[in-house]
Design a protein around this motif. Structure first.
Motif, PDB file in Angstrom:
ATOM      1  N   ALA A1286     -17.778  15.419  16.067  1.00 14.79           N
ATOM      2  CA  ALA A1286     -18.197  15.988  16.951  1.00 14.79           C
ATOM      3  C   ALA A1286     -18.581  17.564  16.706  1.00 14.79           C
ATOM      4  N   ARG A1287     -17.962  18.008  15.594  1.00 12.09           N
ATOM      5  CA  ARG A1287     -18.212  19.321  14.998  1.00 12.09           C
ATOM      6  C   ARG A1287     -19.800  19.265  14.723  1.00 12.09           C
ATOM      7  N   THR A1288     -20.044  18.201  14.035  1.00 14.10           N
ATOM      8  CA  THR A1288     -21.516  18.232  13.263  1.00 14.10           C
ATOM      9  C   THR A1288     -22.537  18.004  14.265  1.00 14.10           C
ATOM     10  N   GLN A1289     -21.955  17.117  15.402  1.00 16.24           N
ATOM     11  CA  GLN A1289     -23.203  16.831  16.240  1.00 16.24           C
ATOM     12  C   GLN A1289     -23.468  18.042  17.071  1.00 16.24           C
ATOM     13  N   SER A1290     -22.481  18.748  17.549  1.00 16.56           N
ATOM     14  CA  SER A1290     -22.654  19.863  18.445  1.00 16.56           C
ATOM     15  C   SER A1290     -23.602  21.100  17.554  1.00 16.56           C
ATOM     16  N   CYS A1291     -23.303  21.137  16.299  1.00 15.49           N
ATOM     17  CA  CYS A1291     -24.068  21.937  15.575  1.00 15.49           C
ATOM     18  C   CYS A1291     -25.768  21.443  15.407  1.00 15.49           C
ATOM     19  N   MET A1292     -25.713  20.008  15.735  1.00 10.57           N
ATOM     20  CA  MET A1292     -27.012  19.477  15.569  1.00 10.57           C
ATOM     21  C   MET A1292     -27.682  19.709  17.119  1.00 10.57           C
ATOM     22  N   GLY A1293     -26.982  19.971  18.092  1.00 16.78           N
ATOM     23  CA  GLY A1293     -27.289  20.317  19.479  1.00 16.78           C
ATOM     24  C   GLY A1293     -27.220  18.887  20.101  1.00 16.78           C
ATOM     25  N   ASP A1294     -26.382  17.832  19.609  1.00 14.89           N
ATOM     26  CA  ASP A1294     -26.231  16.703  20.310  1.00 14.89           C
ATOM     27  C   ASP A1294     -25.223  16.706  21.043  1.00 14.89           C
ATOM     28  N   PHE A1295     -24.876  17.332  22.244  1.00 17.23           N
ATOM     29  CA  PHE A1295     -23.759  17.760  22.836  1.00 17.23           C
ATOM     30  C   PHE A1295     -23.214  16.442  23.662  1.00 17.23           C
ATOM     31  N   ARG A1296     -23.938  15.558  23.866  1.00 20.23           N
ATOM     32  CA  ARG A1296     -23.316  14.323  24.591  1.00 20.23           C
ATOM     33  C   ARG A1296     -22.470  13.577  23.720  1.00 20.23           C
ATOM     34  N   SER A1297     -23.254  13.247  22.672  1.00 18.84           N
ATOM     35  CA  SER A1297     -22.168  12.390  21.611  1.00 18.84           C
ATOM     36  C   SER A1297     -21.106  13.441  21.137  1.00 18.84           C
ATOM     37  N   ALA A1298     -21.183  14.614  20.931  1.00 13.95           N
ATOM     38  CA  ALA A1298     -20.274  15.440  20.474  1.00 13.95           C
ATOM     39  C   ALA A1298     -19.087  15.296  21.565  1.00 13.95           C
ATOM     40  N   LEU A1299     -19.355  15.318  22.806  1.00  7.40           N
ATOM     41  CA  LEU A1299     -18.361  15.120  23.755  1.00  7.40           C
ATOM     42  C   LEU A1299     -17.630  13.790  23.695  1.00  7.40           C
ATOM     43  N   CYS A1326     -11.564  22.444  22.790  1.00  6.31           N
ATOM     44  CA  CYS A1326     -12.682  22.136  22.080  1.00  6.31           C
ATOM     45  C   CYS A1326     -13.664  21.448  23.189  1.00  6.31           C
ATOM     46  N   LEU A1327     -13.114  20.548  23.884  1.00  4.62           N
ATOM     47  CA  LEU A1327     -13.761  19.645  24.909  1.00  4.62           C
ATOM     48  C   LEU A1327     -14.356  20.678  26.073  1.00  4.62           C
ATOM     49  N   ARG A1328     -13.605  21.790  26.141  1.00  2.00           N
ATOM     50  CA  ARG A1328     -13.916  22.723  27.395  1.00  2.00           C
ATOM     51  C   ARG A1328     -15.419  23.250  26.861  1.00  2.00           C
ATOM     52  N   LEU A1329     -15.358  23.859  25.731  1.00  2.00           N
ATOM     53  CA  LEU A1329     -16.576  24.346  25.141  1.00  2.00           C
ATOM     54  C   LEU A1329     -17.795  23.747  25.162  1.00  2.00           C
ATOM     55  N   LEU A1330     -17.565  22.463  24.575  1.00  2.00           N
ATOM     56  CA  LEU A1330     -18.590  21.270  24.626  1.00  2.00           C
ATOM     57  C   LEU A1330     -19.222  21.205  25.745  1.00  2.00           C
ATOM     58  N   THR A1331     -18.442  21.037  26.646  1.00  2.00           N
ATOM     59  CA  THR A1331     -18.811  20.655  28.177  1.00  2.00           C
ATOM     60  C   THR A1331     -19.586  21.780  28.487  1.00  2.00           C
ATOM     61  N   HIS A1332     -19.220  23.103  28.479  1.00  2.00           N
ATOM     62  CA  HIS A1332     -19.834  24.376  28.864  1.00  2.00           C
ATOM     63  C   HIS A1332     -21.261  24.132  28.348  1.00  2.00           C
ATOM     64  N   GLU A1333     -21.295  24.013  26.986  1.00  2.00           N
ATOM     65  CA  GLU A1333     -22.658  24.126  26.323  1.00  2.00           C
ATOM     66  C   GLU A1333     -23.740  22.902  26.785  1.00  2.00           C
ATOM     67  N   ALA A1334     -22.964  21.707  26.950  1.00  2.00           N
ATOM     68  CA  ALA A1334     -23.799  20.557  27.484  1.00  2.00           C
ATOM     69  C   ALA A1334     -24.366  20.758  28.814  1.00  2.00           C
ATOM     70  N   VAL A1335     -23.442  21.364  29.747  1.00  2.00           N
ATOM     71  CA  VAL A1335     -23.972  21.640  31.141  1.00  2.00           C
ATOM     72  C   VAL A1335     -25.084  22.901  31.131  1.00  2.00           C
ATOM     73  N   ALA A1336     -24.873  23.746  30.100  1.00  2.00           N
ATOM     74  CA  ALA A1336     -25.902  24.842  30.131  1.00  2.00           C
ATOM     75  C   ALA A1336     -27.163  24.060  29.692  1.00  2.00           C
ATOM     76  N   LEU A1337     -27.134  23.327  28.678  1.00  2.00           N
ATOM     77  CA  LEU A1337     -28.437  22.606  28.093  1.00  2.00           C
ATOM     78  C   LEU A1337     -28.908  21.884  29.050  1.00  2.00           C
ATOM     79  N   GLN A1338     -27.958  20.915  29.932  1.00  2.00           N
ATOM     80  CA  GLN A1338     -28.682  20.255  31.043  1.00  2.00           C
ATOM     81  C   GLN A1338     -29.513  20.816  31.928  1.00  2.00           C
ATOM     82  N   ARG A1339     -28.987  22.171  32.527  1.00  2.00           N
ATOM     83  CA  ARG A1339     -29.402  23.039  33.484  1.00  2.00           C
ATOM     84  C   ARG A1339     -30.964  23.469  33.252  1.00  2.00           C
TER      85      ARG A1339
END
Length: 1454
Positions: A1286-1299, A1326-1339
């Motif tokens: 999850a850490r690696t994927q979030s750094c690559m910007g792949d938030f969905r897989s990371a979640l 960690c989940l909360r942060l990832l969700t936040h990032e993922a939602v922002a990106l999706q918007r």
């Protein structure tokens, strides 16, 4: 150099090296090619003062924090004394350092050794302080100046206890002075005695100047000088290590780190090149072979001369002798000039001889120089440059790269080495002496005398024990080297037999005072027991016997030096010779035992007394048998064990092959009915020979298991008694209890020892909190005992006795009223008439037989499952066949049970990797049996062709047409008519390989004499199919296991075996060295192996390993301290153990390696990462040199080192080290292994820290796959892997897989640890942060889609690369290292856990103690049996110990 010092006063003169009647060790300096003090017994230890002030360089081995000066109190000696002794500051100034990595390349001698092990043993003596004279501890450092002609004055710090000899060694090793060998040291014009200690020299004060004075040469000194020069020139050349001579071996650590790790600057993450080589990335199929030996090209160093050799004009003729000529040399320089050089007493000069005319007059100019190196530098400028370059590189190397190892390590792959002209090498090979022995007064060594004299040395105080153990180790090492060399000479046909008239197989040899015999059944000695098969294994069992009797170490009982060597398919036994045995027939010499398997039996009172003592430790039951005159004869060993009193009056025992009881699961016996479970499993399996014995480890585990049962039963009975008797308490029984209790003390001790061992073996299991029922029953027992103690008087003697009697009967004890387990090794031997005692008594045969059967049943029903259960946790998984074998042996399981182990492993998918390693080992062993017969019948001319053909059949599928060279063409005609016989031989071979050898040896004799054509090329008939059929047959008959494949391809497909792993394992097992190149196993057009690919064959040597008992005690006590969480104390004890080990074994030894690993780990835990790095670097080099460059333990050392180098900021280095570890691991056992998962997680983390997310993801995905397979989907390992992904994927910007991955982590933590745990809370955050990032990106994305264009600029995605600190923290978590910065609450919790753990132990001890008192009062008889636990085989113990710290620390980390 004349050292006629007797062994007796050797101790007095403080010259351990002169233990044998000859002082060979001193002379070893003649072959000092390692540039290490030879007289200092290869010891690189620095006890402190030795080099703390080195030319302004800082001393790189810092001591542990706060422990710089004195070894405070060592309260851990086995004898329980706890004296405090302050030692002179300088002795311990470097308590743990032992080896200086300083650049001058002086390798200093151990102080603790007090000049060659004199009785003053520095701090070691202090630790014991038994009754050591205090003067002995008075050791001062002094600084002296040394002035030598032609170089600057040198100032050296020495210890007052060193010998003058050590200054010699020091000067011969230093860059400026290494070209001198023939000099004396003078103080105020008085020549110093080489063997005097510095403190005994008058007028030697701080700052005195010692002069180096060149002495005139003698013939011997001139030869030593030439040898020394040649050694300096070929110092960097790895040829010796590949050829397996002079105990040299390879190490590649500094090649991989490109120089010394400790000199490196911290690297900035962005400057690191981190792309892994192709063969390290996940998904590699067959790893390449070349990277195994990196940097082959420039390993040799510059060449200084083309030829340096002794001239053919030697020796000088009479007239020239009278002119002082000593010898002539011949030199060809790099400029292609040829010189003939004379050596005279003044030095070396050029003479006027040429290759074809002799003119010894000095040339003009003749350049007379005292040193050959000065002369060569005069006449050749390229020599001068090259020599300086070699010197620079030589002194740059780590001290550990230059010392000799205790035993030779052989490489299974080697590059093509060029063969140079070297007369000294030729002289060494053909002289029957051992290289340097001509430098000793008194010629060949009397091995037996040396081996036995060292055993007789005193052993009361610690310094005496160190001296004794060191002498034993030294002589034993020399003996193994000599025996190996002799065995090879015997098989190569270089030794005349003592019975030359007999058949080749029956011949026996004596070489260099060692007796050699071949492993064939001569004179039908083993006819009843399995013929040649029995004769082949007998030496190995005999060696086991020698090992255990040596470990028990009974004073007055002597065993022979024994080494078993397998070479070119033959098994050779080398033994030292009992004085006088060759002058008389065996019948006359034997005074105890039987030479005809029990028809005639003798006994001897002295032997009975000695063997009884040993038998107590080894659990051997004294028993009586009838001799040929029907008289009862008492024995305390097996019947085969013979006692011979030598001409020296010593009591020797030999033929110890039946020391332990037989294994009834592998014997078809008339009167034995195995239990139902065993018969269902297919036992008894008829083995090829009837010598199968149980292992000592098994007997110990069995007795301990019975003891625990005995205690339980007694407790239950007592409870019942006390329930009946709640009556008045009288005190009649109390009085005699204390006295009797002592008798039983030993037994309590034994159980504690055993339990402690067990604790070490399986901490993980113990920690998985005991089940409720267990704790309840334990409490019940404790209560029962407590009551029993209060009512012991009430439950009067009779009832207590009754309780013990019942418990004894229930566990099958030999004695009715006492716990007694001993075994009669002869109980199932045919042809021996036993005297049957009364039923139920100790001498009852039925009881003895029952006991041996129970032990064999215990092995199958309890030990094998225990072995598998222990490996379920994958805490230290075996990596190759050798580590699997060691692990099985430590549980007392013989390799002949491998088939059963494989069957059980096959049913457990989570043990897949172990199943595969076990199958590989079984195939390799089956192939070995076939190969030995195959190669025995091959002529020496065809060895390389035959071996390459065999390897083609084994590991390739392509064509295998055997290359028959042109010389054989004329034999082909004769082969047609011999073809038929060969085919018959062929079919024979499958069923009874050994007989085939016999039938062929008629025509192809052992020495390869006149072989008729049909036998000579029998090997050409083998095909891959026939070989694999033989392997299948062998697997079935030997292990009763069905190997389900008929070629390497099906084996690979079905079991996942790698061909390269099979090749490696097989080469190591039988001693083949193949050419280092890439092999294409799939080759369809030409055979993979040609006869040029077989570089060499090596002996496979088995011998005993002498122990260092005091060091072992320190080590185990240190272990215990660590497990109790006292890291500081543990550190001190273990560094003390290391000092003692250095004293006994010198600097290089496997056990020193495990000490170093432990110290590095402790330093790291105590927060000193720099120290950890320095120590672990030495552990890695030591493991590469002593265990081999691709040994499993080397891989683990590399992994530890990478962690410590990351902690020190060497990020790139730590990746390189991990890549190396992963490559080696995959080479040995393939990618599918729990250790690979750990290494991949580490690599992924570091790549992640460097911002290489793509690569990082590949590694972590592979690790996750393995973790899921081996640990199940609810394990902590898996949770961590998901989190890392999850850490690696979030750094690559792949938030969905990371979640998704982080959700997996959260669910595992939640189910395993509960919602409240901090790990679970962290994951939720960690989940909360990832969700936040993922939602922002999706918007943003929706925004773009809905308007079709960007309304607002895309805000940058917040990806924060991890900090190095956080990465290190994760690394520590994965590797199970826990720092001591936990919150206070946790510390309290851990402490209470440990206390609880200790408490349950103490409760158990209370139980046993209480029972002791009751039992003792019951058997109020004087002969309460004393049982004591013999120390386990040192290796087994250390291998168990090495992981102690890991488990101690992991408990809290998960």
């Amino acid at each position: 150099m004349a050292l006629e010092i007797d062994a007796k006063n050797a101790a007095a003169t403080g010259d351990a090296a002169a233990t044998g009647a000859t002082g060979k060790a001193k002379a070893k300096e003649a072959k000092n090619n390692n540039n290490v003090p030879a007289a200092g017994e290869k010891n690189l230890v620095n006890g402190g003062s030795a080099a703390t002030k080195k030319k302004g360089k800082k001393n790189r081995n810092k001591s542990p924090p706060q422990d710089a000066v004195s070894v405070e109190s060592v309260a851990a000696l086995s004898n329980g004394h706890a004296e405090k002794v302050a030692v002179n500051g300088d002795v311990a100034a470097d308590a743990n350092a032992n080896v200086l990595g300083d650049k001058e390349g002086e390798v200093k001698k151990s102080l603790a050794e007090g000049g060659e092990g004199s009785v003053a043993e520095g701090e070691a003596a202090a630790a014991a302080a038994d009754d050591v004279d205090l003067d002995a501890l008075h050791d001062v450092g002094i600084t002296v100046n040394i002035s030598s002609p032609g170089s600057d004055v040198l100032s050296v710090q020495l210890s007052s206890m060193e010998l003058v000899q050590e200054i010699h060694q020091l000067l011969m090793d230093r860059e400026e002075t290494c070209h001198r060998t023939c000099f004396s040291l003078q103080l105020d014009n008085v020549t110093l005695d080489n063997f005097a200690e510095l403190k005994t020299i008058e007028n030697l004060d701080q700052g005195s100047t010692i002069r180096v004075v060149e002495e005139p040469y003698t013939m011997r000194e001139a030869r030593i000088h030439v040898r020394h020069v040649r050694d300096l020139l070929k110092n960097l050349d790895p040829a010796d290590a590949y050829n397996g001579i002079d105990c040299t071996s390879l190490t590649y650590l500094n090649t991989i780190t490109q120089g010394d790790l400790l000199d490196k600057k911290r690297t900035r993450p962005d400057s690191v090149d981190c792309t892994p080589p192709e063969y390290v990335t996940p998904g590699v199929r067959e790893p390449p072979l070349l990277p195994l030996h990196p940097n082959i090209k420039n390993a040799k160093g510059p060449q200084a001369l083309k030829v340096l050799t002794t001239s053919a004009w030697n020796p000088p003729p009479g007239p020239r002798k009278l002119h002082g000529d000593l010898m002539y040399l011949y030199v060809v320089t790099m400029e292609d000039k040829r010189f003939h050089i004379s050596a005279c007493s003044k030095g070396f000069y050029i003479n006027q001889s040429t290759d074809d005319s002799f003119n010894p007059k000095p040339d003009n100019p003749s350049h007379l120089s005292h040193s050959l190196i000065d002369l060569l530098s005069h006449i050749s400028s390229s020599f001068r440059r090259a020599f300086q370059a070699i010197q620079k590189r030589r002194t740059m190397r780590h001290a550990f790269e230059r010392v000799a190892t205790p035993y030779q390590v052989y490489q299974w792959a080697a590059p093509q080495l060029e063969h140079t002209v070297d007369a000294i090498r030729a002289e060494d090979a053909f002289s029957s002496k051992l290289g340097y022995e001509e430098h000793i007064p008194g010629q060949t060594r009397d091995w037996n005398e040396e081996l036995q004299t060292t055993r007789e040395l005193p052993r009361k105080t610690l310094p005496e024990r160190l001296l004794r153990e060191r002498a034993i180790f030294k002589v034993h090492g020399d003996f193994v080297t000599a025996a190996t060399r002799g065995a090879m000479a015997v098989i190569d046909g270089n030794v005349l037999a003592i019975n030359p008239g007999e058949d080749a197989k029956m011949q026996m040899f004596i070489w260099n005072n060692i007796f050699f015999s071949l492993g064939f059944d001569v004179r039908d000695h083993y006819k009843e027991l399995g013929g040649d098969h029995a004769a082949f294994v007998a030496p190995r069992y005999d060696l086991h016997g020698v090992r255990v009797y040596n470990a028990v170490d009974v004073e007055g009982l002597y065993t022979l030096g024994t080494v078993v060597i397998d070479y070119r398919g033959y098994r050779v036994t080398a033994q030292s010779i009992i004085p006088g045995i060759l002058e008389r027939e065996q019948e006359q010499s034997v005074v105890y035992g039987s030479i005809d398997f029990g028809k005639t039996v003798l006994s001897h009172p002295k032997y009975l007394e000695l063997l009884r003592l040993a038998g107590k430790h080894l659990k051997i039951l004294p028993h009586s048998v009838l001799n040929e005159r029907d008289e009862a004869v008492e024995l305390c060993s097996s019947v085969e064990c013979k006692g011979i009193i030598g001409n020296d009056g010593r009591h020797y025992i030999l033929d110890l092959l039946r020391t332990f009881p037989p294994d009834v699961n592998f014997l078809k016996l008339q009167d034995v009915q195995l239990s139902k479970e065993l018969t269902e499993m297919g036992f008894p399996i008829e083995h090829r020979h009837k010598l199968c014995c149980l292992r000592q480890e098994l007997l110990e585990a069995f007795i301990e298991d019975r003891y625990v049962t005995f205690i339980r039963i007694a407790a239950v009975h007592l409870q019942q008694l006390n329930a009946k008797k709640q009556a008045s308490a009288s005190t009649s029984g109390e009085k005699e209890l204390p006295a009797i209790a002592e008798k039983q003390e030993e037994q309590a001790e034994e159980v504690k020892v055993v339990e402690a061992e067990k604790e070490k073996e399986k901490p993980q299991k113990e920690e998985s909190a005991p089940s409720a029922s267990e704790t309840k029953s334990a409490e019940a027992m404790v209560n029962a005992i407590r009551e029993a103690q209060s009512n012991v008087a009430v439950s009067n003697e009779i009832q207590a006795a009754e309780v013990v009697k019942r418990a004894c009967a229930a566990v099958g004890s030999l004695k009715e009223k006492e716990f007694d387990f001993r075994f009669n090794p002869d109980v199932f031997s045919p042809g021996i008439r036993h005297i049957d005692g009364p039923d139920g008594g100790v001498q009852s045969l039925a009881k003895q037989k029952r006991l041996v059967q129970d032990a064999a049943e215990f092995l199958v029903l309890k030990q094998i499952p225990a072995f598998i259960k222990e490996h379920m946790a994958h805490s230290s998984p075996p990596i190759d066949g050798q580590s699997l074998t060691e692990s099985l042996h430590s549980h007392g399981i013989n390799i002949r049970y491998l088939g059963k182990v494989i069957k059980m492993l096959g049913q457990m998918p989570r043990m897949d990797y172990l199943h595969r390693i076990a199958i590989l080992e079984l195939i390799v062993r089956a192939t070995k049996h076939i190969y030995y017969t195959y190669i025995q019948s091959t002529e020496p001319m065809h060895l390389s062709a035959a071996i390459s053909h065999f390897l083609n059949c084994l590991v390739t599928t392509g064509p295998v047409n055997p290359a028959v060279s042109s010389e054989d063409a004329h034999k082909k005609q004769t082969r047609q008519n011999g073809g038929k016989n060969n085919k018959n031989n062929k079919s024979d071979k499958g069923s009874k390989p050994q007989q085939a050898a016999a039938s062929q040896s008629g025509n192809g004799t052992a020495g390869g004499g006149s072989a008729s054509s049909s036998g000579s090329s029998g090997w050409t008939l083998m095909t891959p199919r026939s070989l694999w059929q033989q392997i299948r047959k062998e697997a079935k008959t030997y292990w009763n296991w069905d190997l389900d494949c008929d070629s390497i391809e099906t084996a690979g497909a079905k079991y996942g075996l790698l061909r390269i792993s099979l090749l490696r394992a097989f080469c190591l097992k039988v001693g083949i060295q193949v050419l280092l190149r890439e092999y294409n196993f799939e080759s369809k057009h030409k055979p993979t192996f040609g006869d040029d690919d077989i570089v060499n064959v090596f002996p496979v040597v088995k011998h005993i390993s002498p122990r260092a008992t005091d060091a072992y005690n320190f080590y185990t006590t240190g272990q215990t301290k660590i497990q109790q969480g006292m890291l500081k104390e543990g550190y001190e004890l273990i560094s003390e153990a290391l000092n003692l080990l250095n004293n006994v074994f010198g600097a290089m030894h496997q056990e020193n390696g495990s000490c170093l690993r432990m110290l590095a780990r402790l330093s790291y835990l105590l927060g000193d990462a720099q120290d950890a790095l320095a120590i672990q670097q030495r552990a890695v080099i030591m493991s590469e040199r002593v265990n081999g460059i691709d040994n499993p333990s080397t891989i683990l050392e590399y992994a530890h080192l990478s962690l410590y180098s990351f902690a020190n900021g060497h990020v790139g280095m730590s990746l390189k080290l991990l890549y190396r570890a992963r490559y080696l691991l995959v080479l040995i056992c393939g990618e599918d292994h729990p250790e690979v998962a750990l290494i991949d997680s580490n690599i992924s983390l570091i790549l992640h820290a460097l911002g290489e997310y793509e690569l990082s993801l590949r590694f972590i995905e592979h690790a996750l796959k393995l973790n899921l397979k081996y640990f199940g989907n609810k394990a902590m390992h898996v949770a961590v892997s998901y989190h890392l992904m999850a850490r690696t994927q979030s750094c690559m910007g792949d938030f969905r897989s990371a979640l998704n991955n982080e959700k997996e982590t959260y669910s595992i933590y939640k189910s395993q640890l509960g919602e409240k745990h901090e790990k679970t809370r962290e994951s939720a955050e960690c989940l909360r942060l990832l969700t936040h990032e993922a939602v922002a990106l999706q918007r943003k994305m929706n925004d773009i889609y809905s308007n079709g264009k960007l309304t607002s600029d895309l805000p940058p995605i917040h990806i924060t690369p991890p900090s190095m600190g956080s990465v290190l923290e994760m690394l520590n978590t994965i590797n199970g290292i826990l720092f001591v910065h936990i919150s206070q609450k946790d510390i309290v919790k851990v402490r209470s856990e440990i206390e609880k753990h200790l408490k349950t132990n103490t409760e158990e001890n209370e139980i046993t103690d209480a029972l002791k008192t009751i039992v003792a009062s019951a058997n109020n008889n004087d002969n309460a049996s004393e049982t004591e636990q013999p120390k386990e085989d040192a290796n087994a113990a250390t291998s168990q110990l090495t992981n102690g710290s890991e488990e101690a620390t992991t408990t809290a980390s998960s």
